[in-house]
Design a protein around this motif. Structure first.
Motif, PDB file in Angstrom:
ATOM      1  N   LEU A 152      -4.397   5.411   1.073  1.00 35.55           N
ATOM      2  CA  LEU A 152      -4.508   6.016   2.406  1.00 35.55           C
ATOM      3  C   LEU A 152      -5.958   6.275   2.770  1.00 35.55           C
ATOM      4  CD1 LEU A 152      -1.519   8.511   2.262  1.00 35.55           C
ATOM      5  CD2 LEU A 152      -1.756   6.575   3.842  1.00 35.55           C
ATOM      6  N   ARG A 153      -6.746   6.726   1.812  1.00 36.68           N
ATOM      7  CA  ARG A 153      -8.175   6.984   2.065  1.00 36.68           C
ATOM      8  C   ARG A 153      -8.903   5.688   2.418  1.00 36.68           C
ATOM      9  NH1 ARG A 153      -7.900  11.080  -2.750  1.00 36.68           N
ATOM     10  NH2 ARG A 153      -7.992  13.038  -1.569  1.00 36.68           N
ATOM     11  N   ILE A 154      -8.624   4.643   1.670  1.00 32.24           N
ATOM     12  CA  ILE A 154      -9.276   3.357   1.935  1.00 32.24           C
ATOM     13  C   ILE A 154      -8.883   2.848   3.317  1.00 32.24           C
ATOM     14  CG2 ILE A 154      -9.339   0.927   1.248  1.00 32.24           C
ATOM     15  CD1 ILE A 154      -9.104   1.978  -1.683  1.00 32.24           C
ATOM     16  N   LEU A 155      -7.615   2.946   3.649  1.00 31.36           N
ATOM     17  CA  LEU A 155      -7.167   2.501   4.970  1.00 31.36           C
ATOM     18  C   LEU A 155      -7.828   3.320   6.071  1.00 31.36           C
ATOM     19  CD1 LEU A 155      -3.385   1.821   4.306  1.00 31.36           C
ATOM     20  CD2 LEU A 155      -5.241   0.160   4.508  1.00 31.36           C
ATOM     21  N   ALA A 156      -7.988   4.617   5.859  1.00 29.06           N
ATOM     22  CA  ALA A 156      -8.642   5.463   6.857  1.00 29.06           C
ATOM     23  C   ALA A 156     -10.092   5.032   7.067  1.00 29.06           C
ATOM     24  CB  ALA A 156      -8.588   6.932   6.442  1.00 29.06           C
ATOM     25  N   VAL A 157     -10.810   4.778   5.977  1.00 25.46           N
ATOM     26  CA  VAL A 157     -12.203   4.337   6.083  1.00 25.46           C
ATOM     27  C   VAL A 157     -12.262   2.979   6.761  1.00 25.46           C
ATOM     28  CG1 VAL A 157     -14.233   3.590   4.759  1.00 25.46           C
ATOM     29  CG2 VAL A 157     -12.993   5.663   4.090  1.00 25.46           C
ATOM     30  N   PHE A 158     -11.376   2.098   6.352  1.00 23.96           N
ATOM     31  CA  PHE A 158     -11.383   0.743   6.886  1.00 23.96           C
ATOM     32  C   PHE A 158     -11.101   0.715   8.385  1.00 23.96           C
ATOM     33  CE2 PHE A 158      -9.227  -3.132   8.113  1.00 23.96           C
ATOM     34  CZ  PHE A 158     -10.180  -4.068   7.762  1.00 23.96           C
ATOM     35  N   ILE A 159     -10.106   1.459   8.827  1.00 25.40           N
ATOM     36  CA  ILE A 159      -9.678   1.393  10.224  1.00 25.40           C
ATOM     37  C   ILE A 159     -10.572   2.230  11.133  1.00 25.40           C
ATOM     38  CG2 ILE A 159      -8.011   3.300  10.283  1.00 25.40           C
ATOM     39  CD1 ILE A 159      -7.325  -0.213  11.628  1.00 25.40           C
ATOM     40  N   CYS A 160     -11.328   3.160  10.572  1.00 20.02           N
ATOM     41  CA  CYS A 160     -12.170   4.048  11.379  1.00 20.02           C
ATOM     42  C   CYS A 160     -13.305   3.274  12.038  1.00 20.02           C
ATOM     43  CB  CYS A 160     -12.743   5.156  10.502  1.00 20.02           C
ATOM     44  SG  CYS A 160     -13.621   6.411  11.462  1.00 20.02           S
ATOM     45  N   PRO A 161     -13.461   3.410  13.360  1.00 17.54           N
ATOM     46  CA  PRO A 161     -14.524   2.677  14.039  1.00 17.54           C
ATOM     47  C   PRO A 161     -15.926   3.190  13.693  1.00 17.54           C
ATOM     48  CG  PRO A 161     -13.311   4.027  15.609  1.00 17.54           C
ATOM     49  CD  PRO A 161     -12.600   4.139  14.293  1.00 17.54           C
ATOM     50  N   ALA A 162     -16.027   4.440  13.211  1.00 22.11           N
ATOM     51  CA  ALA A 162     -17.340   4.995  12.861  1.00 22.11           C
ATOM     52  C   ALA A 162     -17.171   6.111  11.824  1.00 22.11           C
ATOM     53  CB  ALA A 162     -18.032   5.532  14.109  1.00 22.11           C
ATOM     54  N   PRO A 163     -16.944   5.751  10.560  1.00 20.88           N
ATOM     55  CA  PRO A 163     -16.720   6.774   9.529  1.00 20.88           C
ATOM     56  C   PRO A 163     -17.858   7.794   9.416  1.00 20.88           C
ATOM     57  CG  PRO A 163     -16.180   4.606   8.676  1.00 20.88           C
ATOM     58  CD  PRO A 163     -16.823   4.402  10.015  1.00 20.88           C
ATOM     59  N   ALA A 164     -19.070   7.372   9.630  1.00 24.17           N
ATOM     60  CA  ALA A 164     -20.203   8.300   9.523  1.00 24.17           C
ATOM     61  C   ALA A 164     -20.151   9.399  10.580  1.00 24.17           C
ATOM     62  CB  ALA A 164     -21.520   7.533   9.630  1.00 24.17           C
ATOM     63  N   GLN A 165     -19.507   9.127  11.711  1.00 22.76           N
ATOM     64  CA  GLN A 165     -19.409  10.117  12.778  1.00 22.76           C
ATOM     65  C   GLN A 165     -18.047  10.822  12.805  1.00 22.76           C
ATOM     66  OE1 GLN A 165     -20.837   6.867  13.714  1.00 22.76           O
ATOM     67  NE2 GLN A 165     -22.693   7.931  13.074  1.00 22.76           N
ATOM     68  N   HIS A 166     -17.211  10.576  11.831  1.00 22.23           N
ATOM     69  CA  HIS A 166     -15.867  11.162  11.809  1.00 22.23           C
ATOM     70  C   HIS A 166     -15.772  12.141  10.630  1.00 22.23           C
ATOM     71  CE1 HIS A 166     -11.345  10.230  12.550  1.00 22.23           C
ATOM     72  NE2 HIS A 166     -11.553  11.509  12.335  1.00 22.23           N
ATOM     73  N   PRO A 167     -15.964  13.447  10.902  1.00 24.67           N
ATOM     74  CA  PRO A 167     -16.002  14.434   9.809  1.00 24.67           C
ATOM     75  C   PRO A 167     -14.774  14.415   8.901  1.00 24.67           C
ATOM     76  CG  PRO A 167     -16.686  15.449  11.872  1.00 24.67           C
ATOM     77  CD  PRO A 167     -16.191  14.072  12.206  1.00 24.67           C
ATOM     78  N   ALA A 168     -13.591  14.257   9.456  1.00 24.29           N
ATOM     79  CA  ALA A 168     -12.377  14.266   8.620  1.00 24.29           C
ATOM     80  C   ALA A 168     -12.349  13.067   7.678  1.00 24.29           C
ATOM     81  CB  ALA A 168     -11.130  14.292   9.491  1.00 24.29           C
ATOM     82  N   VAL A 169     -12.802  11.918   8.141  1.00 25.87           N
ATOM     83  CA  VAL A 169     -12.846  10.732   7.281  1.00 25.87           C
ATOM     84  C   VAL A 169     -13.871  10.939   6.168  1.00 25.87           C
ATOM     85  CG1 VAL A 169     -13.459   8.265   7.198  1.00 25.87           C
ATOM     86  CG2 VAL A 169     -11.966   9.126   9.014  1.00 25.87           C
ATOM     87  N   ARG A 170     -14.993  11.520   6.509  1.00 23.33           N
ATOM     88  CA  ARG A 170     -15.995  11.794   5.470  1.00 23.33           C
ATOM     89  C   ARG A 170     -15.449  12.775   4.430  1.00 23.33           C
ATOM     90  NH1 ARG A 170     -19.432  12.587   9.839  1.00 23.33           N
ATOM     91  NH2 ARG A 170     -19.703  14.754   9.232  1.00 23.33           N
ATOM     92  N   GLN A 171     -14.825  13.866   4.900  1.00 20.42           N
ATOM     93  CA  GLN A 171     -14.360  14.915   3.997  1.00 20.42           C
ATOM     94  C   GLN A 171     -13.158  14.494   3.153  1.00 20.42           C
ATOM     95  OE1 GLN A 171     -13.188  18.553   5.942  1.00 20.42           O
ATOM     96  NE2 GLN A 171     -12.586  19.529   4.033  1.00 20.42           N
ATOM     97  N   HIS A 172     -12.174  13.861   3.771  1.00 21.04           N
ATOM     98  CA  HIS A 172     -10.922  13.584   3.063  1.00 21.04           C
ATOM     99  C   HIS A 172     -10.787  12.151   2.563  1.00 21.04           C
ATOM    100  CE1 HIS A 172      -9.271  17.511   3.912  1.00 21.04           C
ATOM    101  NE2 HIS A 172      -9.680  17.378   5.155  1.00 21.04           N
TER     102      HIS A 172
END
Length: 177
Positions: free
Chosen positions: A119-139
């Motif tokens: 789930l974490r990998i999919l979240a990072v992969f699908i996120c258009p800008a992980p560096a600007q998405h605090p929840a993606v960075r944290q979780h």
């Protein structure tokens, strides 16, 4: 991870698009809005819920031990010490988990580190800008740590891009950063 990605893109996505077409007069706009961190928020929401559920599961043995030792009847059991309570609760809890998880794949999913990693990998992969998405960075990114660079090989990125093409309004593969 591939199995989860395939289920999301082939099974769940088909059902979602069918239901969206019925549930809203402007499904196209909803789908476009979901590409604005909606999908990564979905995966992170699942990660966060699983993490909270795990913490709840992890606290059960200690609560059971405290209930046994704090029972009004504990005075009649002088040989049931804290060590004995720990032993019986730990063994009983292990047996309960084995039985419950064997019959309930969802509980097994919650207990597996691989499910969270996927789930974490999919979240990072699908996120258009992980560096600007605090929840993606944290979780996702922080817990993955160095694993992220090892797991997200070019081959994995290509396969996920093929699977998740429909999830993006522009039809392009998600950015890799």
């Amino acid at each position: 991870m591939t199995a989860l990605a395939e289920e999301m893109t082939r099974g769940a996505w088909r059902e979602i698009t069918t239901e969206l077409d019925r549930a809203t007069p402007d499904a196209t706009s909803v789908k476009r809005d979901l590409t604005n961190h909606g999908w990564c928020d979905l995966f992170i929401g699942l990660v966060h819920a699983i993490e909270m559920t795990r913490r709840g599961f992890d606290s059960i043995p200690n609560k059971a031990k405290a209930l046994i030792l704090g029972s009004a009847l504990q005075g009649n059991r002088p040989h049931v010490t804290e060590a004995v309570a720990s032993l019986i609760v730990d063994k009983a809890w292990h047996g309960f988990q084995a039985a419950a998880f064997a019959g309930a794949p969802l509980l097994d999913l919650i207990s597996q580190d691989e499910a969270l990693r996927a789930l974490r990998i999919l979240a990072v992969f699908i996120c258009p800008a992980p560096a600007q998405h605090p929840a993606v960075r944290q979780h996702a990114l922080n817990p993955l740590g160095e694993d992220a660079t090892k797991i997200l090989t070019d081959q994995t990125k290509t396969r996920l891009a093929e699977l998740f093409t429909d999830w993006r309004h522009d039809g392009l593969a998600p950015p890799t950063g």
